[in-house]
Design an enzyme around this catalytic site. Sequence first.
Site: not given
Ligand SMILES: *Cc1c(COP(=O)(O)O)cnc(C)c1O
Length: 383
Positions: A175, A203, A235
């Site tokens: 991330s 991602h 996302k």
């Molecule tokens: C954003 C993210 C999460 C968490 O997901 P949410 O639905 O926002 O709680 C978990 N792992 C990674 C790698 C992320 O970037």
Amino acid sequence: MDDLAAKLDARRAQGLYRQRQTLSSPQGARVTVGDETLLSFCSNDYLGLANDPRIVRAFCEAATEHGVGAGASHLITGHNAVHGALEEELAEFVGAPRALLFSTGYMANLGVVTAFADRHGVICEDKLNHASLIDAARLARAEVRRYPHVDTGRLDEILAAARGAKLITTDGVFSMDGDVAPLSELRELAQRYGARLLVDDAHGLGVLGSEGRGSCADQGIAIAAPLILMGTLGKAFGVFGAFVAAEEAIIETLIQYARTYIYTTALPPAVAAAVRESLHIVRAEPWRREHLQTLIRRFVEGAQTLGLRLTNTKTPIQPVLLGDSEVALAASQRLRARGILVPAIRPPTVPVGTSRLRITFSAAHQAADVDQLLEGLATALPL
Ligand SMILES: *Cc1c(COP(=O)(O)O)cnc(C)c1O
């Protein structure tokens, strides 16, 4: 209270103090903060779907039909036919036997890791894993072994020495660095040592692979044992929520034992309906991924001309590595003064000495937006 004030002051003095931006517009290439409209390179809305009118309409119609709240957890009476339909579509999309919705990716990771690791086992984590995977391992109270970033040689040694149930956890796309995990080598190691492999593709899903099926599809890896996939819906999908995809026995185990599944209110059915519409668009509009790749290539070429330090990746996460947190913060503030929103990412989110500007691209951007960003970087950075 004095101890808290001192702690907060120390954080300020280190250039690590965090503050929220309050948006008064929807997510998009341009956002309104206060009375300013800013060109934003901060969101995870990679396909530009967070404010898509078709998804908004699906959400509104489902709210009219199903109400606003699920009203209970999935195991009591919160599980609606819309959730069931979405789970089937997500499973088919990623090519897994089953999928299970969770309220957030954070909770999905906690649920999977605590269901498949305990005090007698070992969890192997990439050093750059997302915070939710790190917290999940702590909660499981297993022995945690963190291996250097994507260092499968070191992981091999750790697994060879490990006793008890073994779980490897990794981001699919990291991330903060935007690079990808070596999934085929990780799966090979998992098979050799009888470990499970949890891939967090927050991602990669929607962005990589044919139809946006994610990092696994992109690297030719099937969602089958020993692999468990976690995907998020807030996302690239532009909505909210998360899911785990795996075989039947894994999903049934989660329904029985994953505390973050059992002891929480189900996602609103209208959210699930919005994701169904979004999933349809993600698959049917490959131009979004193609346009995104064009923007990324344009940025990388321009950034190389400027001599910026990037990580080597084709994902929409393009960090500009600066090192010092004050430098990263100052660069972010100078861009902001030019109407460009790019966050400075500092410890503890990234290791000390690797502060950076974290630029993310969206299919909502235009080529001219990338050029504006490059012009901004040329003047904002101490080159
Ligand atoms: C954003 C993210 C999460 C968490 O997901 P949410 O639905 O926002 O709680 C978990 N792992 C990674 C790698 C992320 O970037």
